[in-house]
Design a protein around this motif. Structure first.
Motif, PDB file in Angstrom:
ATOM      1  N   GLY A 168       0.844  -1.198   0.000  1.00 48.91           N
ATOM      2  CA  GLY A 168       0.000   0.000   0.000  1.00 48.91           C
ATOM      3  C   GLY A 168       0.873   1.239   0.000  1.00 48.91           C
ATOM      4  O   GLY A 168       1.960   1.244  -0.581  1.00 48.91           O
ATOM      5  N   GLU A 169       0.418   2.286   0.670  1.00 51.77           N
ATOM      6  CA  GLU A 169       1.210   3.523   0.740  1.00 51.77           C
ATOM      7  C   GLU A 169       2.460   3.329   1.594  1.00 51.77           C
ATOM      8  O   GLU A 169       3.388   4.128   1.510  1.00 51.77           O
ATOM      9  CB  GLU A 169       0.358   4.678   1.259  1.00 51.77           C
ATOM     10  CG  GLU A 169      -0.713   5.076   0.257  1.00 51.77           C
ATOM     11  CD  GLU A 169      -1.673   6.089   0.818  1.00 51.77           C
ATOM     12  OE1 GLU A 169      -1.393   7.300   0.673  1.00 51.77           O
ATOM     13  OE2 GLU A 169      -2.686   5.659   1.404  1.00 51.77           O
ATOM     14  N   LEU A 170       2.463   2.287   2.415  1.00 48.37           N
ATOM     15  CA  LEU A 170       3.682   1.819   3.064  1.00 48.37           C
ATOM     16  C   LEU A 170       4.101   0.570   2.306  1.00 48.37           C
ATOM     17  O   LEU A 170       3.473  -0.483   2.409  1.00 48.37           O
ATOM     18  CB  LEU A 170       3.455   1.500   4.550  1.00 48.37           C
ATOM     19  CG  LEU A 170       4.639   0.862   5.288  1.00 48.37           C
ATOM     20  CD1 LEU A 170       5.870   1.759   5.250  1.00 48.37           C
ATOM     21  CD2 LEU A 170       4.247   0.542   6.731  1.00 48.37           C
ATOM     22  N   GLU A 171       5.115   0.706   1.483  1.00 47.52           N
ATOM     23  CA  GLU A 171       5.629  -0.396   0.666  1.00 47.52           C
ATOM     24  C   GLU A 171       7.006  -0.702   1.217  1.00 47.52           C
ATOM     25  O   GLU A 171       7.967   0.026   0.957  1.00 47.52           O
ATOM     26  CB  GLU A 171       5.691   0.025  -0.806  1.00 47.52           C
ATOM     27  CG  GLU A 171       5.857  -1.105  -1.770  1.00 47.52           C
ATOM     28  CD  GLU A 171       4.682  -2.085  -1.808  1.00 47.52           C
ATOM     29  OE1 GLU A 171       4.958  -3.286  -1.838  1.00 47.52           O
ATOM     30  OE2 GLU A 171       3.515  -1.657  -1.815  1.00 47.52           O
ATOM     31  N   ALA A 172       7.086  -1.753   2.043  1.00 46.55           N
ATOM     32  CA  ALA A 172       8.314  -1.955   2.800  1.00 46.55           C
ATOM     33  C   ALA A 172       8.486  -3.405   3.236  1.00 46.55           C
ATOM     34  O   ALA A 172       7.522  -4.165   3.299  1.00 46.55           O
ATOM     35  CB  ALA A 172       8.301  -1.051   4.040  1.00 46.55           C
ATOM     36  N   ALA A 173       9.717  -3.726   3.564  1.00 46.32           N
ATOM     37  CA  ALA A 173      10.052  -5.007   4.190  1.00 46.32           C
ATOM     38  C   ALA A 173      10.441  -4.723   5.633  1.00 46.32           C
ATOM     39  O   ALA A 173      10.954  -3.644   5.943  1.00 46.32           O
ATOM     40  CB  ALA A 173      11.209  -5.673   3.451  1.00 46.32           C
ATOM     41  N   ALA A 174      10.197  -5.681   6.516  1.00 48.87           N
ATOM     42  CA  ALA A 174      10.543  -5.507   7.922  1.00 48.87           C
ATOM     43  C   ALA A 174      11.045  -6.824   8.489  1.00 48.87           C
ATOM     44  O   ALA A 174      10.559  -7.893   8.124  1.00 48.87           O
ATOM     45  CB  ALA A 174       9.337  -5.027   8.716  1.00 48.87           C
ATOM     46  N   GLN A 175      12.021  -6.707   9.363  1.00 49.52           N
ATOM     47  CA  GLN A 175      12.519  -7.853  10.099  1.00 49.52           C
ATOM     48  C   GLN A 175      12.522  -7.482  11.569  1.00 49.52           C
ATOM     49  O   GLN A 175      12.747  -6.318  11.926  1.00 49.52           O
ATOM     50  CB  GLN A 175      13.944  -8.243   9.683  1.00 49.52           C
ATOM     51  CG  GLN A 175      14.028  -8.905   8.315  1.00 49.52           C
ATOM     52  CD  GLN A 175      13.853  -7.931   7.178  1.00 49.52           C
ATOM     53  OE1 GLN A 175      14.397  -6.840   7.209  1.00 49.52           O
ATOM     54  NE2 GLN A 175      13.068  -8.303   6.192  1.00 49.52           N
ATOM     55  N   GLY A 176      12.263  -8.479  12.427  1.00 49.35           N
ATOM     56  CA  GLY A 176      12.238  -8.190  13.843  1.00 49.35           C
ATOM     57  C   GLY A 176      12.315  -9.429  14.698  1.00 49.35           C
ATOM     58  O   GLY A 176      12.455 -10.544  14.203  1.00 49.35           O
ATOM     59  N   GLN A 177      12.196  -9.195  15.998  1.00 47.81           N
ATOM     60  CA  GLN A 177      12.225 -10.247  17.010  1.00 47.81           C
ATOM     61  C   GLN A 177      11.027 -10.073  17.930  1.00 47.81           C
ATOM     62  O   GLN A 177      10.663  -8.950  18.284  1.00 47.81           O
ATOM     63  CB  GLN A 177      13.503 -10.150  17.851  1.00 47.81           C
ATOM     64  CG  GLN A 177      14.768 -10.474  17.097  1.00 47.81           C
ATOM     65  CD  GLN A 177      14.971 -11.974  16.920  1.00 47.81           C
ATOM     66  OE1 GLN A 177      14.716 -12.747  17.828  1.00 47.81           O
ATOM     67  NE2 GLN A 177      15.411 -12.368  15.750  1.00 47.81           N
ATOM     68  N   MET A 178      10.435 -11.208  18.323  1.00 46.78           N
ATOM     69  CA  MET A 178       9.277 -11.189  19.197  1.00 46.78           C
ATOM     70  C   MET A 178       9.492 -12.165  20.349  1.00 46.78           C
ATOM     71  O   MET A 178      10.024 -13.255  20.146  1.00 46.78           O
ATOM     72  CB  MET A 178       8.031 -11.599  18.410  1.00 46.78           C
ATOM     73  CG  MET A 178       6.763 -11.643  19.233  1.00 46.78           C
ATOM     74  SD  MET A 178       5.307 -12.035  18.228  1.00 46.78           S
ATOM     75  CE  MET A 178       5.341 -13.808  18.313  1.00 46.78           C
ATOM     76  N   LEU A 179       9.092 -11.758  21.543  1.00 48.87           N
ATOM     77  CA  LEU A 179       9.036 -12.636  22.706  1.00 48.87           C
ATOM     78  C   LEU A 179       7.580 -12.758  23.113  1.00 48.87           C
ATOM     79  O   LEU A 179       6.864 -11.747  23.170  1.00 48.87           O
ATOM     80  CB  LEU A 179       9.832 -12.060  23.877  1.00 48.87           C
ATOM     81  CG  LEU A 179      11.335 -11.934  23.700  1.00 48.87           C
ATOM     82  CD1 LEU A 179      11.940 -11.210  24.898  1.00 48.87           C
ATOM     83  CD2 LEU A 179      11.974 -13.300  23.528  1.00 48.87           C
ATOM     84  N   GLY A 180       7.122 -13.978  23.378  1.00 48.55           N
ATOM     85  CA  GLY A 180       5.721 -14.150  23.722  1.00 48.55           C
ATOM     86  C   GLY A 180       5.508 -15.186  24.806  1.00 48.55           C
ATOM     87  O   GLY A 180       6.347 -16.056  25.044  1.00 48.55           O
ATOM     88  N   PHE A 181       4.360 -15.067  25.462  1.00 49.95           N
ATOM     89  CA  PHE A 181       3.957 -15.994  26.504  1.00 49.95           C
ATOM     90  C   PHE A 181       2.468 -16.267  26.350  1.00 49.95           C
ATOM     91  O   PHE A 181       1.681 -15.343  26.129  1.00 49.95           O
ATOM     92  CB  PHE A 181       4.212 -15.393  27.894  1.00 49.95           C
ATOM     93  CG  PHE A 181       3.622 -16.215  29.007  1.00 49.95           C
ATOM     94  CD1 PHE A 181       4.283 -17.330  29.477  1.00 49.95           C
ATOM     95  CD2 PHE A 181       2.402 -15.873  29.562  1.00 49.95           C
ATOM     96  CE1 PHE A 181       3.734 -18.100  30.497  1.00 49.95           C
ATOM     97  CE2 PHE A 181       1.846 -16.639  30.588  1.00 49.95           C
ATOM     98  CZ  PHE A 181       2.517 -17.753  31.050  1.00 49.95           C
ATOM     99  N   ARG A 182       2.088 -17.545  26.439  1.00 51.48           N
ATOM    100  CA  ARG A 182       0.677 -17.928  26.413  1.00 51.48           C
ATOM    101  C   ARG A 182       0.382 -18.667  27.710  1.00 51.48           C
ATOM    102  O   ARG A 182       1.041 -19.646  28.028  1.00 51.48           O
ATOM    103  CB  ARG A 182       0.395 -18.838  25.228  1.00 51.48           C
ATOM    104  CG  ARG A 182      -1.060 -19.203  25.087  1.00 51.48           C
ATOM    105  CD  ARG A 182      -1.305 -20.031  23.864  1.00 51.48           C
ATOM    106  NE  ARG A 182      -0.731 -19.328  22.723  1.00 51.48           N
ATOM    107  CZ  ARG A 182      -1.137 -19.457  21.479  1.00 51.48           C
ATOM    108  NH1 ARG A 182      -2.096 -20.279  21.189  1.00 51.48           N
ATOM    109  NH2 ARG A 182      -0.563 -18.790  20.508  1.00 51.48           N
ATOM    110  N   SER A 183      -0.599 -18.179  28.461  1.00 48.17           N
ATOM    111  CA  SER A 183      -0.897 -18.798  29.752  1.00 48.17           C
ATOM    112  C   SER A 183      -1.727 -20.068  29.560  1.00 48.17           C
ATOM    113  O   SER A 183      -2.177 -20.370  28.448  1.00 48.17           O
ATOM    114  CB  SER A 183      -1.632 -17.813  30.660  1.00 48.17           C
ATOM    115  OG  SER A 183      -3.006 -17.809  30.377  1.00 48.17           O
ATOM    116  N   GLY A 184      -1.976 -20.750  30.642  1.00 53.06           N
ATOM    117  CA  GLY A 184      -2.823 -21.930  30.612  1.00 53.06           C
ATOM    118  C   GLY A 184      -4.302 -21.600  30.546  1.00 53.06           C
ATOM    119  O   GLY A 184      -5.136 -22.477  30.353  1.00 53.06           O
TER     120      GLY A 184
END
Length: 134
Positions: free
Chosen positions: A38-54
């Motif tokens: 779209g009007e933002l035409e870009a590539a991105a790389q990153g890192q994510m940390l996540g937690f899912r509870s019970g």
């Protein structure tokens, strides 16, 4: 003056090895590989940390991603910071441009992004401000 744009993005989340010293099996880590359209035409790389509870519908994640491409015709890069909570199915997301992370023609960029997933497709709404072009 704020500008709002909308578009879609593709994302691949690649699991990474857990850091046993930091969190072991409780906190997962992913590499992000994105493509904005779209009007933002870009590539991105990153890192994510996540937690899912019970408890069903309760989770959280934080992430940093570097976005590089063009925003409304202006070339450069910037960093987005994510902080999200899902509280028993009720989502909360803060996703904003890290101050002073913009470079080249995106120097001075500020803004916030919202993400919505509809029928498996990722949509974004980006409200941003940029200084006038020199």
């Amino acid at each position: 003056m704020s500008t709002q744009i909308r578009g879609v993005f593709d994302v691949e989340m690649i699991p990474q090895p857990a850091d046993e010293a930091a969190a072991g099996r409780y906190i997962g880590r992913m590499r992000l590989d994105k493509r904005y359209h779209g009007e933002l035409e870009a590539a991105a790389q990153g890192q994510m940390l996540g937690f899912r509870s019970g408890v069903a519908g309760s989770a959280g994640y934080v992430a940093m991603e570097r976005v590089e491409g063009t925003l409304d015709g202006r070339r450069g890069s910037f960093v987005l910071q994510h902080s999200a909570i899902m509280d028993r199915g009720t989502p909360g997301l803060s996703l904003q441009v890290v101050p002073d992370s913009g470079d080249d023609e995106l120097t001075g960029l500020s803004g916030r992004m919202a993400i919505d997933i509809v029928d498996g497709k990722h949509h974004y709404v980006f409200d941003y401000e940029l200084p006038a072009e020199p």
